[in-house]
Design a protein around this motif. Structure first.
Motif, PDB file in Angstrom:
ATOM      1  N   ASP A  57     -37.369 -33.198 -32.680  1.00  0.00           N
ATOM      2  CA  ASP A  57     -37.243 -33.623 -31.282  1.00  0.00           C
ATOM      3  C   ASP A  57     -37.555 -32.522 -30.266  1.00  0.00           C
ATOM      4  O   ASP A  57     -36.688 -32.079 -29.499  1.00  0.00           O
ATOM      5  CB  ASP A  57     -35.825 -34.164 -31.035  1.00  0.00           C
ATOM      6  N   THR A 100     -37.318 -38.437 -33.388  1.00  0.00           N
ATOM      7  CA  THR A 100     -36.440 -39.577 -33.655  1.00  0.00           C
ATOM      8  C   THR A 100     -36.719 -40.742 -32.727  1.00  0.00           C
ATOM      9  O   THR A 100     -36.587 -41.895 -33.121  1.00  0.00           O
ATOM     10  CB  THR A 100     -34.962 -39.172 -33.547  1.00  0.00           C
ATOM     11  N   GLN A 124     -40.333 -43.118 -35.870  1.00  0.00           N
ATOM     12  CA  GLN A 124     -39.470 -44.185 -36.380  1.00  0.00           C
ATOM     13  C   GLN A 124     -40.161 -45.526 -36.598  1.00  0.00           C
ATOM     14  O   GLN A 124     -39.657 -46.359 -37.365  1.00  0.00           O
ATOM     15  CB  GLN A 124     -38.283 -44.377 -35.439  1.00  0.00           C
ATOM     16  N   LYS A 156     -35.555 -43.211 -43.378  1.00  0.00           N
ATOM     17  CA  LYS A 156     -35.159 -43.683 -42.049  1.00  0.00           C
ATOM     18  C   LYS A 156     -33.785 -44.347 -42.113  1.00  0.00           C
ATOM     19  O   LYS A 156     -33.477 -45.071 -43.054  1.00  0.00           O
ATOM     20  CB  LYS A 156     -36.202 -44.667 -41.533  1.00  0.00           C
ATOM     21  N   SER A 177     -33.531 -44.118 -34.127  1.00  0.00           N
ATOM     22  CA  SER A 177     -33.326 -44.030 -35.567  1.00  0.00           C
ATOM     23  C   SER A 177     -32.807 -42.653 -35.933  1.00  0.00           C
ATOM     24  O   SER A 177     -32.885 -41.710 -35.141  1.00  0.00           O
ATOM     25  CB  SER A 177     -34.642 -44.290 -36.323  1.00  0.00           C
ATOM     26  N   GLY A 178     -32.279 -42.566 -37.144  1.00  0.00           N
ATOM     27  CA  GLY A 178     -31.953 -41.283 -37.747  1.00  0.00           C
ATOM     28  C   GLY A 178     -32.848 -41.056 -38.949  1.00  0.00           C
ATOM     29  O   GLY A 178     -33.628 -41.940 -39.339  1.00  0.00           O
ATOM     30  N   PHE A 179     -32.753 -39.875 -39.539  1.00  0.00           N
ATOM     31  CA  PHE A 179     -33.572 -39.538 -40.693  1.00  0.00           C
ATOM     32  C   PHE A 179     -32.750 -38.729 -41.685  1.00  0.00           C
ATOM     33  O   PHE A 179     -31.909 -37.925 -41.285  1.00  0.00           O
ATOM     34  CB  PHE A 179     -34.799 -38.732 -40.271  1.00  0.00           C
ATOM     35  N   GLY A 193     -29.409 -38.766 -35.028  1.00  0.00           N
ATOM     36  CA  GLY A 193     -30.172 -39.171 -33.861  1.00  0.00           C
ATOM     37  C   GLY A 193     -29.270 -39.602 -32.715  1.00  0.00           C
ATOM     38  O   GLY A 193     -28.056 -39.390 -32.730  1.00  0.00           O
TER      39      GLY A 193
END
Length: 289
Positions: A57, A100, A124, A156, A177-179, A193
């Motif tokens: 990010d 993200t 994402q 994801k 989203s997160g990762f 995220g």
């Protein structure tokens, strides 16, 4: 004991010692994790993982480059509130980038200008892929579930940028989203995220059981609404749900609407007796994990 028996015992003892030393030497060469996480500024992080350098990010503009977000707390302040702690050219000296979502404080104009257009970038969804391709980026990969890059699995996860009621009121909050980063020789890292604590985060924790959890924990506020990213109570909820993990708090003290300070979070965690589980790095600080 005669001389022959003394020599025999000595040889046996020496053999045992040599064997022990050999085992000790072998153990000392066992592969160890080389994970390091550098808090750059806001949600911008550099992560060294399985020998690769990842940038998360990127917001790279100089202090005060943008107006505060309208309709949010402290909107009279200009963003970012602080300068980068290291030169932007050093920040982008990485092998790949994870974005993200495309809000300004996670992917800004300066990042678009400075990052080489051929750099691998993971996003994402296809909507974000198209947006980055329109900006000239040529190596963008959208995730529907997971991809494997250089031996690292990038998965994801889901999140919600505020309560569901707040997101309905303010569609501009959009999809987030997160990762999860995983590798056979490394600890799993979960980047939650821009989300609050909810069932989607619980599901991600239960599914992946990450040893390292990175939370955007600045309690960003839209006026009249609950926080749209995690606050101190959410951090405690994560720690209690995943007490086996090291939690890292980021996205703090750099954007106008993030009202929770590092000091406030640290003191709150101490009152809840969970401060030992959580690291709250300063900008420019490096954590070896």
């Amino acid at each position: 004991m005669n001389l022959f028996r003394l020599k025999t015992v000595s040889f046996l003892t020496a053999g045992i010692l040599l064997t022990s030393c050999s085992f000790a030497k072998k153990d000392s060469t066992t592969k160890k994790s080389d994970i390091s996480i550098t808090q750059v500024r806001n949600a911008t992080l550099q992560i060294r993982y399985s020998g690769k350098r990842l940038l998360i990010d990127p917001m790279l503009a100089k202090k005060g480059s943008y107006p505060g977000f309208p309709g949010t707390a402290n909107s009279h302040l200009r963003n970012p509130l602080v300068d980068l702690p290291i030169p932007a050219d050093d920040v982008i000296d990485v092998d790949a980038i994870i974005v993200t979502h495309l809000h300004l404080d996670h992917w800004d104009d300066e990042a678009q200008r400075l990052i080489p257009k051929e750099k691998p970038i993971f996003v994402q969804n296809q909507e974000d892929e198209k947006a980055l391709e329109a900006q000239g980026f040529k190596n963008v990969t959208p995730l529907t579930d997971k991809v494997v890059w250089e031996g690292i699995t990038i998965s994801k996860t889901q999140g919600t940028h505020g309560t569901k009621e707040t997101v309905k009121k303010f569609p501009i909050l959009g999809a987030v989203s997160g990762f999860v980063l995983s590798h056979p020789d490394e600890k799993k890292i979960y980047l939650a995220g821009d989300t609050v604590w909810n069932e989607e985060v619980k599901k991600a924790l239960d599914l992946h059981r990450p040893e390292i959890i990175i939370l955007n924990a600045g309690a960003a506020v839209v006026v009249g609404e609950p926080p749209i990213i995690m606050d101190q109570n959410d951090v405690v909820s994560v720690v209690k749900h995943a007490p086996y993990a090291t939690v890292i708090a980021t996205h703090m003290e750099a954007i106008n609407h993030c009202i929770l300070t590092r000091k406030q979070l640290r003191e709150y965690l101490e009152t809840k007796k969970v401060s030992s589980n959580v690291k709250i790095p300063m900008d420019g600080e490096n954590l070896n994990l």
